[in-house]
Design a protein around this motif. Structure first.
Motif, PDB file in Angstrom:
ATOM      1  N   LEU A  11      32.374 -13.147  44.325  1.00 49.84           N
ATOM      2  CA  LEU A  11      31.679 -12.353  45.344  1.00 49.84           C
ATOM      3  C   LEU A  11      32.536 -12.376  46.605  1.00 49.84           C
ATOM      4  CD1 LEU A  11      29.415 -10.911  46.905  1.00 49.84           C
ATOM      5  CD2 LEU A  11      28.216 -13.102  47.033  1.00 49.84           C
ATOM      6  N   PHE A  12      33.209 -11.278  46.876  1.00 55.65           N
ATOM      7  CA  PHE A  12      34.085 -11.170  48.036  1.00 55.65           C
ATOM      8  C   PHE A  12      33.251 -10.698  49.223  1.00 55.65           C
ATOM      9  CE2 PHE A  12      36.864 -10.950  44.390  1.00 55.65           C
ATOM     10  CZ  PHE A  12      37.862 -11.840  44.754  1.00 55.65           C
ATOM     11  N   MET A  13      33.104 -11.578  50.212  1.00 51.09           N
ATOM     12  CA  MET A  13      32.187 -11.354  51.325  1.00 51.09           C
ATOM     13  C   MET A  13      32.932 -11.089  52.626  1.00 51.09           C
ATOM     14  SD  MET A  13      29.115 -11.208  52.546  1.00 51.09           S
ATOM     15  CE  MET A  13      28.120 -11.782  51.192  1.00 51.09           C
ATOM     16  N   LYS A  64      21.241 -19.447  47.029  1.00 54.89           N
ATOM     17  CA  LYS A  64      20.664 -19.544  45.676  1.00 54.89           C
ATOM     18  C   LYS A  64      21.631 -19.006  44.628  1.00 54.89           C
ATOM     19  CE  LYS A  64      15.791 -19.306  46.932  1.00 54.89           C
ATOM     20  NZ  LYS A  64      14.576 -18.492  46.903  1.00 54.89           N
ATOM     21  N   LEU A  65      22.264 -17.874  44.912  1.00 54.11           N
ATOM     22  CA  LEU A  65      23.224 -17.298  43.960  1.00 54.11           C
ATOM     23  C   LEU A  65      24.374 -18.263  43.673  1.00 54.11           C
ATOM     24  CD1 LEU A  65      23.454 -13.627  45.293  1.00 54.11           C
ATOM     25  CD2 LEU A  65      22.437 -14.363  43.125  1.00 54.11           C
ATOM     26  N   VAL A  71      27.426 -16.646  41.311  1.00 52.26           N
ATOM     27  CA  VAL A  71      28.564 -16.115  42.067  1.00 52.26           C
ATOM     28  C   VAL A  71      29.432 -17.250  42.592  1.00 52.26           C
ATOM     29  CG1 VAL A  71      27.302 -14.042  42.810  1.00 52.26           C
ATOM     30  CG2 VAL A  71      27.440 -16.021  44.338  1.00 52.26           C
ATOM     31  N   GLN A  72      30.673 -16.921  42.814  1.00 51.80           N
ATOM     32  CA  GLN A  72      31.594 -17.763  43.566  1.00 51.80           C
ATOM     33  C   GLN A  72      31.884 -17.006  44.844  1.00 51.80           C
ATOM     34  OE1 GLN A  72      35.445 -18.463  41.782  1.00 51.80           O
ATOM     35  NE2 GLN A  72      36.144 -19.670  43.529  1.00 51.80           N
ATOM     36  N   LEU A  73      31.394 -17.489  45.963  1.00 51.47           N
ATOM     37  CA  LEU A  73      31.598 -16.795  47.227  1.00 51.47           C
ATOM     38  C   LEU A  73      33.039 -17.006  47.692  1.00 51.47           C
ATOM     39  CD1 LEU A  73      29.054 -16.413  50.018  1.00 51.47           C
ATOM     40  CD2 LEU A  73      31.439 -16.740  50.596  1.00 51.47           C
ATOM     41  N   ILE A  74      33.687 -15.911  48.027  1.00 53.12           N
ATOM     42  CA  ILE A  74      35.057 -15.918  48.530  1.00 53.12           C
ATOM     43  C   ILE A  74      35.074 -15.055  49.778  1.00 53.12           C
ATOM     44  CG2 ILE A  74      37.459 -15.305  48.034  1.00 53.12           C
ATOM     45  CD1 ILE A  74      35.846 -15.313  44.975  1.00 53.12           C
ATOM     46  N   TRP A  75      35.595 -15.590  50.860  1.00 57.42           N
ATOM     47  CA  TRP A  75      35.692 -14.798  52.084  1.00 57.42           C
ATOM     48  C   TRP A  75      36.756 -13.729  51.910  1.00 57.42           C
ATOM     49  CZ3 TRP A  75      31.624 -15.475  54.757  1.00 57.42           C
ATOM     50  CH2 TRP A  75      31.059 -16.734  54.949  1.00 57.42           C
ATOM     51  N   ALA A  76      36.391 -12.487  52.185  1.00 55.66           N
ATOM     52  CA  ALA A  76      37.328 -11.358  52.230  1.00 55.66           C
ATOM     53  C   ALA A  76      37.113 -10.726  53.596  1.00 55.66           C
ATOM     54  CB  ALA A  76      37.066 -10.368  51.107  1.00 55.66           C
ATOM     55  N   SER A  77      37.573 -11.437  54.594  1.00 56.66           N
ATOM     56  CA  SER A  77      37.283 -11.087  55.975  1.00 56.66           C
ATOM     57  C   SER A  77      38.487 -11.408  56.844  1.00 56.66           C
ATOM     58  CB  SER A  77      36.075 -11.906  56.451  1.00 56.66           C
ATOM     59  OG  SER A  77      35.929 -11.815  57.841  1.00 56.66           O
ATOM     60  N   ASP A  99      36.465 -20.388  48.906  1.00 58.47           N
ATOM     61  CA  ASP A  99      37.817 -19.845  48.813  1.00 58.47           C
ATOM     62  C   ASP A  99      37.970 -18.694  49.802  1.00 58.47           C
ATOM     63  OD1 ASP A  99      38.672 -21.574  46.864  1.00 58.47           O
ATOM     64  OD2 ASP A  99      38.888 -20.061  45.300  1.00 58.47           O
ATOM     65  N   VAL A 100      39.214 -18.354  50.097  1.00 55.83           N
ATOM     66  CA  VAL A 100      39.525 -17.279  51.036  1.00 55.83           C
ATOM     67  C   VAL A 100      40.548 -16.356  50.396  1.00 55.83           C
ATOM     68  CG1 VAL A 100      40.496 -16.717  53.303  1.00 55.83           C
ATOM     69  CG2 VAL A 100      39.087 -18.777  53.023  1.00 55.83           C
ATOM     70  N   ALA A 101      40.237 -15.070  50.351  1.00 51.33           N
ATOM     71  CA  ALA A 101      41.232 -14.051  49.996  1.00 51.33           C
ATOM     72  C   ALA A 101      41.878 -13.673  51.328  1.00 51.33           C
ATOM     73  CB  ALA A 101      40.568 -12.846  49.337  1.00 51.33           C
ATOM     74  N   GLU A 102      43.004 -14.281  51.621  1.00 51.16           N
ATOM     75  CA  GLU A 102      43.589 -14.194  52.967  1.00 51.16           C
ATOM     76  C   GLU A 102      44.032 -12.781  53.318  1.00 51.16           C
ATOM     77  OE1 GLU A 102      46.281 -17.253  54.185  1.00 51.16           O
ATOM     78  OE2 GLU A 102      45.367 -18.679  52.806  1.00 51.16           O
TER      79      GLU A 102
END
Length: 198
Positions: A11-13, A64-65, A71-77, A99-102
């Protein structure tokens, strides 16, 4: 007989306009949003706001997710690693750091050779983690798709990332992510987990 173990859906947030809402032109925030403050301790932090608006019910739904392994939350910010340091404690996200998608720039709408910088970052993260064909969820206020069929350049360029089972959630920047959109993410990821996606 071996059991198939499914991994959480990436999940890219995005942060600005997605997890956090912007105030309206009037300076007023959506009444469902809670106001928070960030502790900005370092000189580099001055590019981030000190006051934020977020929906605590959305945060609870995301927790909850993650907790249920959907989901695996990954920052896409454009916040990159600062999202873990500044936002996680301010809004109450659990099980961090994520995790971070840099992205590497504070200009999140930027295009490079016709490809959105976030699409490049998400694609790179997927390749580095061996998940090029995995289904993904991406939440961003730049993923707009208009009724006329026009898609933002960012929305068009993200199509090439991930597998053929993706969920793109376009948020309204003054409202951020809604509980109904978190429910949509839950439905999508549950279908993936159960192998019933169609």
């Amino acid at each position: 007989m071996s059991r198939v173990v499914r991994r959480p859906v990436p999940l890219f947030m995005d942060v600005d306009g997605s997890l956090l809402a912007y105030t309206a032109d009037t300076g007023e925030a959506d009444p469902r949003l809670r106001t928070g403050r960030l502790d900005l301790d370092f000189p580099d932090d001055l590019s981030y706001p000190t006051r934020i608006w977020f929906d605590p019910e959305v945060v609870a739904g995301l927790n909850k997710l993650v907790n249920e392994g959907l989901v695996q939350l990954i920052w896409a910010s454009t916040w990159d690693h600062a999202a873990n340091r500044l936002l996680v404690p301010a809004v109450g996200l659990l099980e961090a750091p994520y995790d971070v998608a840099e992205i590497g720039t504070r200009c999140g709408d930027q295009m490079v050779a016709g490809i959105w910088v976030k699409a490049l970052a998400v694609g790179r993260w997927l390749r580095e983690n061996g998940l090029q064909n995995a289904p993904i969820v991406m939440v961003d206020d730049l993923l707009t798709s208009h009724a006329s069929g026009f898609m933002s350049p960012q929305r068009r360029s993200i199509e090439v990332v991930g597998g053929d089972q993706n969920l793109f959630i376009a948020t309204q920047s003054e409202q951020g992510l809604h509980v109904s959109q978190v429910a949509e993410i839950r439905s999508f990821t549950e279908r993936i987990a159960q192998g019933t996606f169609s």
